[in-house]
Design a protein around this motif. Structure first.
Motif, PDB file in Angstrom:
ATOM      1  N   ALA A   1       0.940  -1.124   0.188  1.00 30.83           N
ATOM      2  CA  ALA A   1       0.270  -0.083   0.176  1.00 30.83           C
ATOM      3  C   ALA A   1       1.053   1.163  -0.100  1.00 30.83           C
ATOM      4  O   ALA A   1       0.591   2.316  -0.184  1.00 30.83           O
ATOM      5  CB  ALA A   1      -0.973  -0.050   0.884  1.00 30.83           C
ATOM      6  N   SER A   2       2.005   1.405   0.549  1.00 30.11           N
ATOM      7  CA  SER A   2       3.278   2.443   0.363  1.00 30.11           C
ATOM      8  C   SER A   2       3.919   2.508  -0.703  1.00 30.11           C
ATOM      9  O   SER A   2       4.296   3.213  -0.366  1.00 30.11           O
ATOM     10  CB  SER A   2       3.281   2.244   1.606  1.00 30.11           C
ATOM     11  OG  SER A   2       4.740   1.524   2.028  1.00 30.11           O
ATOM     12  N   SER A   3       3.678   1.330  -1.775  1.00 29.51           N
ATOM     13  CA  SER A   3       4.899   1.497  -3.097  1.00 29.51           C
ATOM     14  C   SER A   3       3.888   2.297  -3.921  1.00 29.51           C
ATOM     15  O   SER A   3       3.008   2.937  -4.434  1.00 29.51           O
ATOM     16  CB  SER A   3       5.542   0.089  -3.156  1.00 29.51           C
ATOM     17  OG  SER A   3       3.674  -0.548  -3.428  1.00 29.51           O
ATOM     18  N   LEU A   4       4.547   2.443  -4.722  1.00 29.20           N
ATOM     19  CA  LEU A   4       4.464   3.706  -5.763  1.00 29.20           C
ATOM     20  C   LEU A   4       3.748   2.300  -6.844  1.00 29.20           C
ATOM     21  O   LEU A   4       2.715   3.363  -7.209  1.00 29.20           O
ATOM     22  CB  LEU A   4       6.420   3.800  -6.346  1.00 29.20           C
ATOM     23  CG  LEU A   4       5.955   4.384  -7.488  1.00 29.20           C
ATOM     24  CD1 LEU A   4       5.625   5.656  -8.069  1.00 29.20           C
ATOM     25  CD2 LEU A   4       7.605   4.801  -8.404  1.00 29.20           C
ATOM     26  N   TYR A   5       3.494   1.657  -7.392  1.00 29.38           N
ATOM     27  CA  TYR A   5       3.356   0.583  -8.516  1.00 29.38           C
ATOM     28  C   TYR A   5       2.398  -0.353  -7.211  1.00 29.38           C
ATOM     29  O   TYR A   5       2.723  -1.038  -6.364  1.00 29.38           O
ATOM     30  CB  TYR A   5       4.557  -0.198  -8.912  1.00 29.38           C
ATOM     31  CG  TYR A   5       5.117   0.423  -8.892  1.00 29.38           C
ATOM     32  CD1 TYR A   5       4.988   1.485 -10.616  1.00 29.38           C
ATOM     33  CD2 TYR A   5       6.547   0.849  -9.296  1.00 29.38           C
ATOM     34  CE1 TYR A   5       5.966   1.917 -11.322  1.00 29.38           C
ATOM     35  CE2 TYR A   5       7.220   1.493 -10.201  1.00 29.38           C
ATOM     36  CZ  TYR A   5       7.261   1.966 -10.722  1.00 29.38           C
ATOM     37  OH  TYR A   5       7.904   2.935 -11.537  1.00 29.38           O
ATOM     38  N   HIS A   6       1.062  -1.173  -7.819  1.00 31.19           N
ATOM     39  CA  HIS A   6       0.258  -1.583  -7.144  1.00 31.19           C
ATOM     40  C   HIS A   6      -0.419  -2.207  -8.426  1.00 31.19           C
ATOM     41  O   HIS A   6      -0.276  -1.723  -9.747  1.00 31.19           O
ATOM     42  CB  HIS A   6      -1.367  -1.057  -6.828  1.00 31.19           C
ATOM     43  CG  HIS A   6      -0.583   0.287  -5.541  1.00 31.19           C
ATOM     44  ND1 HIS A   6      -1.082  -0.149  -4.534  1.00 31.19           N
ATOM     45  CD2 HIS A   6      -0.623   1.863  -5.481  1.00 31.19           C
ATOM     46  CE1 HIS A   6       0.150   1.028  -4.091  1.00 31.19           C
ATOM     47  NE2 HIS A   6      -0.230   1.566  -3.844  1.00 31.19           N
ATOM     48  N   ALA A   7      -0.038  -3.718  -7.747  1.00 27.50           N
ATOM     49  CA  ALA A   7      -1.319  -5.001  -9.000  1.00 27.50           C
ATOM     50  C   ALA A   7      -2.867  -3.961  -9.376  1.00 27.50           C
ATOM     51  O   ALA A   7      -3.014  -3.658  -8.477  1.00 27.50           O
ATOM     52  CB  ALA A   7      -0.898  -6.177  -8.557  1.00 27.50           C
ATOM     53  N   ALA A   8      -2.433  -4.413 -10.685  1.00 29.11           N
ATOM     54  CA  ALA A   8      -3.958  -3.789 -11.011  1.00 29.11           C
ATOM     55  C   ALA A   8      -4.134  -5.147 -12.200  1.00 29.11           C
ATOM     56  O   ALA A   8      -3.162  -6.026 -12.976  1.00 29.11           O
ATOM     57  CB  ALA A   8      -3.902  -2.458 -11.713  1.00 29.11           C
ATOM     58  N   GLY A   9      -4.734  -6.291 -12.755  1.00 24.48           N
ATOM     59  CA  GLY A   9      -5.879  -6.797 -13.223  1.00 24.48           C
ATOM     60  C   GLY A   9      -5.916  -6.310 -14.212  1.00 24.48           C
ATOM     61  O   GLY A   9      -5.700  -5.553 -15.173  1.00 24.48           O
ATOM     62  N   GLY A  10      -5.649  -7.773 -15.119  1.00 21.68           N
ATOM     63  CA  GLY A  10      -5.525  -7.666 -17.415  1.00 21.68           C
ATOM     64  C   GLY A  10      -4.421  -7.196 -17.707  1.00 21.68           C
ATOM     65  O   GLY A  10      -3.203  -7.753 -17.281  1.00 21.68           O
ATOM     66  N   GLU A  11      -4.087  -6.616 -18.551  1.00 20.11           N
ATOM     67  CA  GLU A  11      -3.174  -5.907 -19.292  1.00 20.11           C
ATOM     68  C   GLU A  11      -1.963  -5.479 -18.813  1.00 20.11           C
ATOM     69  O   GLU A  11      -0.827  -5.712 -19.059  1.00 20.11           O
ATOM     70  CB  GLU A  11      -3.763  -5.650 -21.406  1.00 20.11           C
ATOM     71  CG  GLU A  11      -2.673  -6.826 -22.068  1.00 20.11           C
ATOM     72  CD  GLU A  11      -3.730  -6.333 -23.118  1.00 20.11           C
ATOM     73  OE1 GLU A  11      -2.765  -5.504 -23.571  1.00 20.11           O
ATOM     74  OE2 GLU A  11      -4.756  -6.541 -23.891  1.00 20.11           O
ATOM     75  N   VAL A  12      -2.735  -4.276 -18.453  1.00 23.86           N
ATOM     76  CA  VAL A  12      -2.374  -3.295 -17.313  1.00 23.86           C
ATOM     77  C   VAL A  12      -0.454  -3.903 -16.737  1.00 23.86           C
ATOM     78  O   VAL A  12       0.206  -3.458 -16.828  1.00 23.86           O
ATOM     79  CB  VAL A  12      -2.314  -2.768 -16.583  1.00 23.86           C
ATOM     80  CG1 VAL A  12      -1.595  -1.307 -16.151  1.00 23.86           C
ATOM     81  CG2 VAL A  12      -3.783  -2.098 -18.003  1.00 23.86           C
ATOM     82  N   GLY A  13      -1.558  -5.027 -15.585  1.00 22.71           N
ATOM     83  CA  GLY A  13      -1.004  -5.126 -14.788  1.00 22.71           C
ATOM     84  C   GLY A  13      -0.254  -4.638 -13.834  1.00 22.71           C
ATOM     85  O   GLY A  13      -0.058  -5.216 -12.587  1.00 22.71           O
ATOM     86  N   MET A  14      -0.137  -3.149 -13.660  1.00 24.50           N
ATOM     87  CA  MET A  14      -0.353  -2.130 -12.464  1.00 24.50           C
ATOM     88  C   MET A  14      -0.699  -0.880 -12.596  1.00 24.50           C
ATOM     89  O   MET A  14      -0.484  -0.183 -13.850  1.00 24.50           O
ATOM     90  CB  MET A  14       1.734  -2.161 -12.305  1.00 24.50           C
ATOM     91  CG  MET A  14       2.512  -1.994 -13.353  1.00 24.50           C
ATOM     92  SD  MET A  14       3.786  -1.660 -12.479  1.00 24.50           S
ATOM     93  CE  MET A  14       5.074  -0.873 -13.695  1.00 24.50           C
ATOM     94  N   THR A  15      -0.277   0.025 -12.034  1.00 28.29           N
ATOM     95  CA  THR A  15      -0.818   1.236 -11.773  1.00 28.29           C
ATOM     96  C   THR A  15       0.818   1.922 -10.674  1.00 28.29           C
ATOM     97  O   THR A  15       0.851   1.619 -10.077  1.00 28.29           O
ATOM     98  CB  THR A  15      -2.189   1.356 -11.561  1.00 28.29           C
ATOM     99  OG1 THR A  15      -2.453   1.347 -10.065  1.00 28.29           O
ATOM    100  CG2 THR A  15      -3.339   0.694 -12.090  1.00 28.29           C
ATOM    101  N   THR A  16       0.272   2.854 -11.103  1.00 27.17           N
ATOM    102  CA  THR A  16       1.150   4.240 -10.276  1.00 27.17           C
ATOM    103  C   THR A  16       0.886   4.874  -9.865  1.00 27.17           C
ATOM    104  O   THR A  16      -0.363   6.113 -10.078  1.00 27.17           O
ATOM    105  CB  THR A  16       2.516   4.402 -11.834  1.00 27.17           C
ATOM    106  OG1 THR A  16       3.064   3.708 -12.864  1.00 27.17           O
ATOM    107  CG2 THR A  16       3.304   5.275 -10.952  1.00 27.17           C
ATOM    108  N   HIS A  17       0.912   4.791  -8.622  1.00 27.54           N
ATOM    109  CA  HIS A  17       0.634   5.805  -7.794  1.00 27.54           C
ATOM    110  C   HIS A  17       2.038   6.887  -6.790  1.00 27.54           C
ATOM    111  O   HIS A  17       1.834   6.742  -6.275  1.00 27.54           O
ATOM    112  CB  HIS A  17      -0.216   5.426  -6.033  1.00 27.54           C
ATOM    113  CG  HIS A  17      -1.385   4.743  -7.235  1.00 27.54           C
ATOM    114  ND1 HIS A  17      -2.246   5.610  -7.387  1.00 27.54           N
ATOM    115  CD2 HIS A  17      -1.904   3.207  -7.198  1.00 27.54           C
ATOM    116  CE1 HIS A  17      -3.361   4.781  -7.474  1.00 27.54           C
ATOM    117  NE2 HIS A  17      -2.656   3.082  -7.722  1.00 27.54           N
ATOM    118  N   PRO A  18       2.175   8.080  -7.478  1.00 29.36           N
ATOM    119  CA  PRO A  18       3.415   8.544  -6.443  1.00 29.36           C
ATOM    120  C   PRO A  18       3.038   9.436  -5.139  1.00 29.36           C
ATOM    121  O   PRO A  18       4.248   9.805  -4.665  1.00 29.36           O
ATOM    122  CB  PRO A  18       3.845  10.121  -7.915  1.00 29.36           C
ATOM    123  CG  PRO A  18       2.809   9.712  -9.334  1.00 29.36           C
ATOM    124  CD  PRO A  18       1.692   8.536  -8.274  1.00 29.36           C
TER     125      PRO A  18
END
Length: 112
Positions: free
Chosen positions: A24-41
């Motif tokens: 939860a405190s990292s820059l990247y979070h796993a996301a389903g589907g083709e994207v694979g991850m989302t960025t949360h600066p």
């Protein structure tokens, strides 16, 4: 059996959710589907101040590592000085017991 079943389900749910909670405190979070991850600066917590970051960038600029890294290069590994002479290493090998020599030669694919 009815007491164990809810406990088991709770433990399984926690085991599945634990990696997500840890990131939860990292820059990247796993996301389903083709994207694979989302960025949360906004989730990143830096321990360095702006001044410290600017100072480290200036040091990297002066020693040339900034130019190498900005072009996608790999920093060269600094050479280390040998702590033993060739003769010292040979003498250590000659002083090994027969069993130690066999293990060493087997480990490194030496002649049998």
């Amino acid at each position: 059996m009815t007491v164990r079943n809810p406990l088991t389900h709770t433990l399984i749910a926690f085991a599945i959710a634990a990696p997500g909670l840890a990131s939860a405190s990292s820059l990247y979070h796993a996301a389903g589907g083709e994207v694979g991850m989302t960025t949360h600066p906004d989730h990143m917590q830096s321990s360095m101040s702006r001044g410290e970051v600017l100072q480290s960038v200036e040091v990297a600029r002066k020693d040339g590592t900034l130019a190498i890294l900005s072009r996608g290069g790999v920093l060269p590994v600094k050479a280390t000085v040998a702590t033993k002479t060739r003769e010292q290493v040979k003498q250590e090998f000659l002083n090994l017991s027969a069993a130690e020599k066999k293990v060493l030669l087997d480990l490194h694919g030496g002649a049998r």
